[in-house]
Motif scaffolding. Structure first.
Motif, PDB file in Angstrom:
ATOM      1  N   PRO A  15      10.698   8.267  79.991  1.00 26.51           N
ATOM      2  CA  PRO A  15      10.079   8.982  81.118  1.00 26.51           C
ATOM      3  C   PRO A  15      11.064   9.337  82.227  1.00 26.51           C
ATOM      4  O   PRO A  15      10.961  10.402  82.829  1.00 26.51           O
ATOM      5  N   VAL A  16      12.012   8.457  82.505  1.00 26.79           N
ATOM      6  CA  VAL A  16      12.996   8.729  83.561  1.00 26.79           C
ATOM      7  C   VAL A  16      13.905   9.883  83.156  1.00 26.79           C
ATOM      8  O   VAL A  16      14.239  10.754  83.966  1.00 26.79           O
ATOM      9  N   SER A  20      13.427  15.447  86.928  1.00 26.32           N
ATOM     10  CA  SER A  20      14.399  15.882  87.930  1.00 26.32           C
ATOM     11  C   SER A  20      15.708  16.398  87.337  1.00 26.32           C
ATOM     12  O   SER A  20      15.722  17.147  86.367  1.00 26.32           O
ATOM     13  N   ILE A  21      16.821  15.981  87.929  1.00 24.12           N
ATOM     14  CA  ILE A  21      18.137  16.508  87.561  1.00 24.12           C
ATOM     15  C   ILE A  21      18.507  16.141  86.131  1.00 24.12           C
ATOM     16  O   ILE A  21      19.115  16.947  85.413  1.00 24.12           O
ATOM     17  N   GLU A  27      18.186  20.255  79.570  1.00 25.61           N
ATOM     18  CA  GLU A  27      17.739  21.606  79.234  1.00 25.61           C
ATOM     19  C   GLU A  27      18.888  22.599  79.234  1.00 25.61           C
ATOM     20  O   GLU A  27      18.890  23.566  78.463  1.00 25.61           O
ATOM     21  N   LYS A  28      19.885  22.370  80.092  1.00 24.04           N
ATOM     22  CA  LYS A  28      21.059  23.247  80.159  1.00 24.04           C
ATOM     23  C   LYS A  28      22.082  22.939  79.067  1.00 24.04           C
ATOM     24  O   LYS A  28      23.062  23.669  78.916  1.00 24.04           O
ATOM     25  N   LEU A 161      27.974  14.020  87.795  1.00 24.28           N
ATOM     26  CA  LEU A 161      29.378  14.385  87.966  1.00 24.28           C
ATOM     27  C   LEU A 161      29.848  15.370  86.907  1.00 24.28           C
ATOM     28  O   LEU A 161      30.961  15.871  86.973  1.00 24.28           O
ATOM     29  N   VAL A 162      28.995  15.639  85.912  1.00 23.05           N
ATOM     30  CA  VAL A 162      29.331  16.628  84.888  1.00 23.05           C
ATOM     31  C   VAL A 162      29.247  18.013  85.522  1.00 23.05           C
ATOM     32  O   VAL A 162      28.232  18.355  86.136  1.00 23.05           O
ATOM     33  N   PRO A 163      30.295  18.829  85.406  1.00 22.27           N
ATOM     34  CA  PRO A 163      30.271  20.154  86.025  1.00 22.27           C
ATOM     35  C   PRO A 163      29.049  20.962  85.607  1.00 22.27           C
ATOM     36  O   PRO A 163      28.723  21.052  84.431  1.00 22.27           O
ATOM     37  N   GLY A 164      28.357  21.518  86.607  1.00 23.04           N
ATOM     38  CA  GLY A 164      27.191  22.331  86.336  1.00 23.04           C
ATOM     39  C   GLY A 164      25.868  21.612  86.468  1.00 23.04           C
ATOM     40  O   GLY A 164      24.816  22.250  86.551  1.00 23.04           O
ATOM     41  N   VAL A 165      25.892  20.279  86.488  1.00 21.97           N
ATOM     42  CA  VAL A 165      24.637  19.527  86.570  1.00 21.97           C
ATOM     43  C   VAL A 165      24.011  19.660  87.955  1.00 21.97           C
ATOM     44  O   VAL A 165      22.812  19.920  88.092  1.00 21.97           O
ATOM     45  N   LEU A 166      24.816  19.493  89.001  1.00 23.12           N
ATOM     46  CA  LEU A 166      24.315  19.679  90.356  1.00 23.12           C
ATOM     47  C   LEU A 166      24.373  21.162  90.716  1.00 23.12           C
ATOM     48  O   LEU A 166      25.286  21.877  90.293  1.00 23.12           O
TER      49      LEU A 166
END
Length: 257
Positions: A15-16, A20-21, A27-28, A161-166
């Motif tokens: 579930p966690v 959210s992020i 999904e990305k 910290l993975v590029p593109g996640v934030l």
């Protein structure tokens, strides 16, 4: 970032990961997290994954063979789908080295599949450690009911910290611990909340003044909340000046290196 969680309680984890992020990162295609039910690797119809400890004593001990079989299955599966892939096995444990932002960066950048093996009860049969030589990592000097929550903490800290996640890469670059200081305070609208106004400098439009204010407040937060982070830190000219101002304003005189 590719990882897997081996657990007796997959419903504590899934579930966690679906919120959210972490959900958007998956999904990305920037994050891959598999959840393995340890009971699927047991031998008997009751799916027994624990037993009484040799030598007597309280509680139950997780059996070694189901854990080893789960790791074997994961290794074979990833080798088939991505030849040459190796595993980085981590056991969340209060006996491990402390989890830090630096370690989160290490997980985020690792090309191996990071596998978290979650213990429960009195822990795992020692032969898991002897066979796998896992990294033991602690999220604090306290004991939890299992390794699922620490595993989620580590996945969350690393994934962002993975590029593109934030959405904004600067968010990760400016936050607490990234360069050894705590982060500066943040404000948003409205400009006044119950008589508490936003600092004038933040609405001034003066970018250099804002930068200096934020740096000073980061030093203030660190000095007041985590002075140990400043103890062996080599400060530049600006940081020394700002920290001296902070100490004077705090009416505390402490020599700065």
């Amino acid at each position: 970032m590719r990882c897997a969680v081996v657990t007796l309680f997959p419903d504590m984890v899934a579930p966690v990961l679906g919120q959210s992020i972490l959900k958007r990162a998956q999904e990305k295609g920037l994050l891959e997290v598999g959840v393995e039910n340890l009971r699927d690797y047991t031998f008997d119809r009751h799916k027994t994954a624990d037993d009484v400890p040799y030598g007597g004593g309280a509680g139950m001990v997780m059996k070694a063979e189901p854990v080893l079989r789960a790791i074997d299955a994961l290794r074979g599966r990833y080798q088939t789908s991505h030849p040459g892939t190796t595993l980085r096995v981590i056991v969340p444990s209060p006996q491990g080295r402390p989890f830090t932002q630096e370690l989160a960066h290490s997980l985020a950048q690792d090309e191996r599949v990071v596998v978290f093996v979650c213990g429960h009860y009195e822990g795992m049969d020692e032969r898991v450690r002897l066979a796998l030589h896992p990294e033991e990592i602690s999220v604090g000097d306290y004991v939890l009911t299992g390794g699922e929550l620490p595993a989620l903490v580590m996945i969350d800290a690393a994934a962002r910290l993975v590029p593109g996640v934030l959405g904004d890469a600067a968010s990760a670059a400016e936050e607490s611990f990234t360069e050894g200081l705590l982060e500066y305070p943040h404000y948003t609208r409205p400009a006044d909340v119950r008589g508490m106004a936003v600092p004038e400098v933040l609405v001034s439009g003066h970018h250099e003044a804002i930068r200096v204010w934020r740096r000073k407040e980061a030093l203030r937060n660190t000095y007041l909340k985590r002075p140990d982070l400043l103890r062996d830190r080599e400060l530049g000219v600006e940081d020394r000046r700002l920290l001296n101002e902070v100490m004077q304003e705090s009416l505390v005189q402490v020599p700065v290196r």
